[in-house]
Design a protein around this motif. Structure first.
Motif, PDB file in Angstrom:
ATOM      1  N   HIS A  14      52.939 -19.073  16.416  1.00  0.00           N
ATOM      2  CA  HIS A  14      51.829 -18.964  15.464  1.00  0.00           C
ATOM      3  C   HIS A  14      50.914 -20.175  15.599  1.00  0.00           C
ATOM      4  N   SER A  15      50.076 -20.154  16.622  1.00  0.00           N
ATOM      5  CA  SER A  15      49.130 -21.244  16.859  1.00  0.00           C
ATOM      6  C   SER A  15      47.723 -20.679  16.960  1.00  0.00           C
ATOM      7  N   HIS A  16      46.824 -21.226  16.174  1.00  0.00           N
ATOM      8  CA  HIS A  16      45.426 -20.807  16.220  1.00  0.00           C
ATOM      9  C   HIS A  16      44.631 -21.775  17.096  1.00  0.00           C
ATOM     10  N   TYR A  17      43.541 -21.276  17.624  1.00  0.00           N
ATOM     11  CA  TYR A  17      42.641 -22.096  18.430  1.00  0.00           C
ATOM     12  C   TYR A  17      41.211 -21.774  18.026  1.00  0.00           C
ATOM     13  N   ILE A  18      40.382 -22.810  17.982  1.00  0.00           N
ATOM     14  CA  ILE A  18      38.956 -22.664  17.735  1.00  0.00           C
ATOM     15  C   ILE A  18      38.233 -23.240  18.946  1.00  0.00           C
ATOM     16  N   PRO A  19      37.505 -22.432  19.682  1.00  0.00           N
ATOM     17  CA  PRO A  19      36.743 -22.992  20.802  1.00  0.00           C
ATOM     18  C   PRO A  19      35.820 -24.103  20.286  1.00  0.00           C
ATOM     19  N   PRO A  20      35.826 -25.267  20.928  1.00  0.00           N
ATOM     20  CA  PRO A  20      35.063 -26.414  20.413  1.00  0.00           C
ATOM     21  C   PRO A  20      33.578 -26.135  20.221  1.00  0.00           C
ATOM     22  N   GLU A  21      33.028 -25.234  21.018  1.00  0.00           N
ATOM     23  CA  GLU A  21      31.593 -24.959  20.912  1.00  0.00           C
ATOM     24  C   GLU A  21      31.271 -23.942  19.816  1.00  0.00           C
ATOM     25  N   TRP A  22      32.277 -23.400  19.157  1.00  0.00           N
ATOM     26  CA  TRP A  22      32.069 -22.421  18.083  1.00  0.00           C
ATOM     27  C   TRP A  22      32.137 -23.115  16.732  1.00  0.00           C
ATOM     28  N   THR A  23      31.342 -22.653  15.794  1.00  0.00           N
ATOM     29  CA  THR A  23      31.319 -23.231  14.456  1.00  0.00           C
ATOM     30  C   THR A  23      32.006 -22.286  13.470  1.00  0.00           C
ATOM     31  N   PRO A  24      33.132 -22.701  12.923  1.00  0.00           N
ATOM     32  CA  PRO A  24      33.797 -21.854  11.930  1.00  0.00           C
ATOM     33  C   PRO A  24      32.920 -21.699  10.686  1.00  0.00           C
ATOM     34  N   THR A  25      33.008 -20.535  10.074  1.00  0.00           N
ATOM     35  CA  THR A  25      32.224 -20.270   8.869  1.00  0.00           C
ATOM     36  C   THR A  25      33.087 -20.211   7.616  1.00  0.00           C
ATOM     37  N   ASN A  26      34.405 -20.311   7.765  1.00  0.00           N
ATOM     38  CA  ASN A  26      35.274 -20.139   6.602  1.00  0.00           C
ATOM     39  C   ASN A  26      35.166 -21.285   5.599  1.00  0.00           C
ATOM     40  N   THR A  27      34.477 -22.359   5.949  1.00  0.00           N
ATOM     41  CA  THR A  27      34.323 -23.495   5.032  1.00  0.00           C
ATOM     42  C   THR A  27      32.960 -23.507   4.349  1.00  0.00           C
ATOM     43  N   ARG A  28      32.161 -22.498   4.578  1.00  0.00           N
ATOM     44  CA  ARG A  28      30.773 -22.465   4.112  1.00  0.00           C
ATOM     45  C   ARG A  28      30.623 -22.824   2.630  1.00  0.00           C
ATOM     46  N   ASP A  29      31.490 -22.327   1.766  1.00  0.00           N
ATOM     47  CA  ASP A  29      31.353 -22.571   0.329  1.00  0.00           C
ATOM     48  C   ASP A  29      32.296 -23.659  -0.191  1.00  0.00           C
ATOM     49  N   MET A  30      32.936 -24.394   0.704  1.00  0.00           N
ATOM     50  CA  MET A  30      33.881 -25.431   0.277  1.00  0.00           C
ATOM     51  C   MET A  30      33.166 -26.750   0.057  1.00  0.00           C
ATOM     52  N   THR A  31      33.745 -27.568  -0.826  1.00  0.00           N
ATOM     53  CA  THR A  31      33.235 -28.909  -1.093  1.00  0.00           C
ATOM     54  C   THR A  31      34.413 -29.858  -1.276  1.00  0.00           C
ATOM     55  N   GLY A  32      34.092 -31.133  -1.329  1.00  0.00           N
ATOM     56  CA  GLY A  32      35.073 -32.147  -1.687  1.00  0.00           C
ATOM     57  C   GLY A  32      36.263 -32.234  -0.754  1.00  0.00           C
ATOM     58  N   GLU A  33      37.419 -32.515  -1.326  1.00  0.00           N
ATOM     59  CA  GLU A  33      38.639 -32.724  -0.548  1.00  0.00           C
ATOM     60  C   GLU A  33      39.061 -31.465   0.204  1.00  0.00           C
ATOM     61  N   ARG A  34      38.849 -30.308  -0.383  1.00  0.00           N
ATOM     62  CA  ARG A  34      39.201 -29.064   0.301  1.00  0.00           C
ATOM     63  C   ARG A  34      38.397 -28.920   1.594  1.00  0.00           C
ATOM     64  N   LEU A  35      37.101 -29.214   1.534  1.00  0.00           N
ATOM     65  CA  LEU A  35      36.264 -29.153   2.726  1.00  0.00           C
ATOM     66  C   LEU A  35      36.730 -30.176   3.755  1.00  0.00           C
ATOM     67  N   ARG A  36      36.980 -31.400   3.324  1.00  0.00           N
ATOM     68  CA  ARG A  36      37.436 -32.438   4.264  1.00  0.00           C
ATOM     69  C   ARG A  36      38.761 -32.060   4.925  1.00  0.00           C
ATOM     70  N   ARG A  37      39.661 -31.453   4.159  1.00  0.00           N
ATOM     71  CA  ARG A  37      40.952 -31.020   4.706  1.00  0.00           C
ATOM     72  C   ARG A  37      40.724 -29.976   5.798  1.00  0.00           C
ATOM     73  N   TRP A  38      39.884 -28.973   5.514  1.00  0.00           N
ATOM     74  CA  TRP A  38      39.629 -27.932   6.503  1.00  0.00           C
ATOM     75  C   TRP A  38      38.870 -28.462   7.711  1.00  0.00           C
ATOM     76  N   GLU A  39      38.000 -29.443   7.532  1.00  0.00           N
ATOM     77  CA  GLU A  39      37.318 -30.051   8.676  1.00  0.00           C
ATOM     78  C   GLU A  39      38.328 -30.746   9.587  1.00  0.00           C
ATOM     79  N   ARG A  40      39.318 -31.409   9.006  1.00  0.00           N
ATOM     80  CA  ARG A  40      40.379 -32.034   9.813  1.00  0.00           C
ATOM     81  C   ARG A  40      41.172 -30.969  10.567  1.00  0.00           C
TER      82      ARG A  40
END
Length: 166
Positions: A14-40
């Motif tokens: 169970h390993s996910h991969y995000i191509p570095p040149e792609w921009t995930p959209t699942n964080t669009r409405d996140m802010t604060g610590e939750r956003l920072r966690r998902w960015e990491r």
């Protein structure tokens, strides 16, 4: 009498991969610590060396990797057929670059009917992906829905594993 066994070979399935040149959209409405966690998390998921770290260290034998389309769509949206093709193409290149350490699962729209099922043979027979990664639900639909039958039938015909996520 001694009963020696070979060491257990561990594979992370169970390993996910995000191509570095792609921009995930699942964080669009996140802010604060939750956003920072998902960015990491996104930074780590975009780093092939991070995928290979424990393989190279000998802690695991390999990883089975997938690219969740849901990371690149807005809530309630379904990725297009072209997005799934791109996902499978990118993943096949990553796996090909790291044969024996990474194995890939194709992504298709589980509820996309015959059109989605058509991508699966290409991803497996032409691109060399080893199974299929499917979202297990969409709204009120589960994998026993008639809409999912063509994809599941294609997986059965190819005799490949189906990873129902989550």
């Amino acid at each position: 009498m001694s009963t020696q066994t070979s060491p257990l070979e561990l594979i992370d399935f169970h390993s996910h991969y995000i191509p570095p040149e792609w921009t995930p959209t699942n964080t669009r409405d996140m802010t604060g610590e939750r956003l920072r966690r998902w960015e990491r998390i996104h930074r780590r998921l975009s780093d092939p060396d991070a995928l290979l770290e424990f393989v190279r260290a000998g802690d695991i034998k390999a990883r089975v990797v997938n690219i969740p389309a849901g990371l690149f769509t807005n809530p309630g949206e379904v990725a297009t057929r072209d997005v799934f093709r791109r996902i499978n193409d990118v993943l096949a290149r990553l796996v090909d670059d790291h044969r024996g350490a990474l194995y890939g699962l194709a992504s298709v729209d589980a509820f996309g009917g015959e059109a989605a099922a058509e991508e699966l043979p290409r991803a497996v027979t032409e691109l060399g992906l080893r199974g299929v990664f499917l979202e297990s639900a969409r709204g009120d639909l589960l994998l026993d829905a008639p809409e999912a039958r063509p994809v599941l039938a294609a997986a059965a015909a190819l005799d490949i594993p189906v990873f129902a996520h989550p």
